[in-house]
Scaffold this motif. Structure first.
Motif, PDB file in Angstrom:
ATOM      1  N   ALA A 191       3.589   9.218  -8.159  1.00  0.00           N
ATOM      2  CA  ALA A 191       4.717   8.683  -7.402  1.00  0.00           C
ATOM      3  C   ALA A 191       4.300   8.573  -5.943  1.00  0.00           C
ATOM      4  O   ALA A 191       3.514   9.387  -5.447  1.00  0.00           O
ATOM      5  N   GLY A 192       4.830   7.554  -5.254  1.00  0.00           N
ATOM      6  CA  GLY A 192       4.464   7.371  -3.859  1.00  0.00           C
ATOM      7  C   GLY A 192       5.434   6.479  -3.111  1.00  0.00           C
ATOM      8  O   GLY A 192       6.269   5.789  -3.707  1.00  0.00           O
ATOM      9  N   LEU A 248       0.862  -1.179   0.000  1.00  0.00           N
ATOM     10  CA  LEU A 248       0.000   0.000   0.000  1.00  0.00           C
ATOM     11  C   LEU A 248       0.899   1.230   0.000  1.00  0.00           C
ATOM     12  O   LEU A 248       1.735   1.383   0.896  1.00  0.00           O
ATOM     13  N   ALA A 249       0.721   2.091  -0.996  1.00  0.00           N
ATOM     14  CA  ALA A 249       1.587   3.264  -1.130  1.00  0.00           C
ATOM     15  C   ALA A 249       0.750   4.520  -1.367  1.00  0.00           C
ATOM     16  O   ALA A 249       0.208   4.702  -2.466  1.00  0.00           O
ATOM     17  N   PRO A 250       0.606   5.388  -0.348  1.00  0.00           N
ATOM     18  CA  PRO A 250      -0.015   6.698  -0.600  1.00  0.00           C
ATOM     19  C   PRO A 250       0.790   7.442  -1.661  1.00  0.00           C
ATOM     20  O   PRO A 250       2.019   7.509  -1.578  1.00  0.00           O
ATOM     21  N   SER A 251       0.101   7.981  -2.658  1.00  0.00           N
ATOM     22  CA  SER A 251       0.794   8.565  -3.809  1.00  0.00           C
ATOM     23  C   SER A 251       0.197   9.913  -4.191  1.00  0.00           C
ATOM     24  O   SER A 251      -0.990  10.168  -3.966  1.00  0.00           O
ATOM     25  N   LEU A 252       1.036  10.736  -4.788  1.00  0.00           N
ATOM     26  CA  LEU A 252       0.601  11.991  -5.388  1.00  0.00           C
ATOM     27  C   LEU A 252       0.505  11.795  -6.894  1.00  0.00           C
ATOM     28  O   LEU A 252       1.326  11.082  -7.484  1.00  0.00           O
ATOM     29  N   GLY A 286       4.942   6.059 -11.880  1.00  0.00           N
ATOM     30  CA  GLY A 286       4.408   5.553 -13.134  1.00  0.00           C
ATOM     31  C   GLY A 286       3.697   6.619 -13.931  1.00  0.00           C
ATOM     32  O   GLY A 286       3.573   7.774 -13.514  1.00  0.00           O
ATOM     33  N   ILE A 287       3.220   6.202 -15.090  1.00  0.00           N
ATOM     34  CA  ILE A 287       2.462   7.083 -15.973  1.00  0.00           C
ATOM     35  C   ILE A 287       1.290   6.294 -16.529  1.00  0.00           C
ATOM     36  O   ILE A 287       1.431   5.117 -16.888  1.00  0.00           O
ATOM     37  N   ALA A 288       0.116   6.921 -16.561  1.00  0.00           N
ATOM     38  CA  ALA A 288      -1.108   6.251 -16.999  1.00  0.00           C
ATOM     39  C   ALA A 288      -1.795   7.079 -18.071  1.00  0.00           C
ATOM     40  O   ALA A 288      -1.704   8.310 -18.088  1.00  0.00           O
ATOM     41  N   THR A 289      -2.487   6.382 -18.966  1.00  0.00           N
ATOM     42  CA  THR A 289      -3.267   7.061 -19.994  1.00  0.00           C
ATOM     43  C   THR A 289      -4.488   6.220 -20.329  1.00  0.00           C
ATOM     44  O   THR A 289      -4.516   5.007 -20.057  1.00  0.00           O
TER      45      THR A 289
END
Length: 243
Positions: free
Chosen positions: A123-124, A107-111, A155-158
């Motif tokens: 990233a988190g 579990l990673a809180p991310s911005l 990462g990067i999402a689209t």
């Protein structure tokens, strides 16, 4: 310059400033709409990739493959929780019949931030729980242990299709194993399906609230700009129209 010419010039500038102001609002609003689309939908999906061992165990184990499930749960328009359940398999460097496997829950809180081009970067840093197993086929030996660890992901999402995300992610994982640090860098491709977190009525109310606030802001800035135009202060007028 005659008074008539000056009045026409003032009117042209006034409406030019207003048009530029509306264009800037449209651009900013389009960007925020793309971001809010990501922010109002949770994502679940599958992933697969390649894991590279670094550090102390890089000479003892070969690089391996990973596969699993993931989820993105947005908390607001800039933060989310990145969760994953991932299986890794590594063969021993000096014995292809022996292998080490790990099952990791993280579990990673991310911005995150959505770019105008419909790409979302994130990233988190978070925590993980790793279950390791070691099996030797020739000696029929077996051992297992559970360790807590640290994960860093970016990462990067689209959007691939409607409500479908395609994601490329890099994750660094660190945990203690036999009093040494076990470190991996994993590169994964993910595909996920998005679904709404709230009922449609919630989003309708939010959109109405945003529209009302935007309308009020436009009106206040526009009339403030008009007052500056009347006062022949075109610099402040332009500032008002650009806010």
């Amino acid at each position: 310059m005659s008074q008539y010419t000056y009045l026409n010039f003032t009117k042209v500038n006034k409406y030019s400033f207003f048009i530029l102001f509306l264009i800037s609002i449209f651009i900013v609003d389009s960007s925020s709409q793309a971001q809010s689309h990501f922010a109002t939908n949770a994502t679940v999906g599958i992933q697969a990739g390649y894991s590279v061992i670094t550090g102390h165990y890089s000479d003892s184990l070969n690089n391996g493959v990973n596969a699993g499930f993931f989820s993105f749960v947005p908390l607001n328009e800039w933060g989310m929780v990145n969760g994953a359940l991932v299986y890794n398999r590594f063969s021993l460097a000096h014995s292809s019949n022996s292998s080490m496997q790990s099952f990791g829950l993280s579990l990673a809180p991310s911005l995150y931030y959505t770019l105008p081009s419909d790409f979302t970067v994130y990233a988190g840093v978070g925590v993980s729980l790793q279950y390791y197993t070691l099996s030797a086929m020739k000696t029929d030996a077996y051992d297992s242990t559970t360790k807590a660890g640290l994960v860093l992901s970016t990462g990067i999402a689209t959007s691939l299709f409607e409500r479908t995300l395609l994601i490329a992610e890099c994750t660094y994982s660190l945990s203690e194993l036999s009093h040494k640090y076990f470190q991996t860098a994993s590169f994964s491709i993910k595909a996920g399906y998005q679904f709404a977190i709230h009922k449609p009525e919630y989003y309708v109310a939010k959109e109405k609230e945003k529209a009302a606030m935007l309308e009020k802001q436009i009106e206040e800035n526009f009339y403030a700009g008009i007052e500056h135009v009347k006062a022949k202060d075109h610099v402040r007028a332009l500032d008002c129209f650009n806010q």
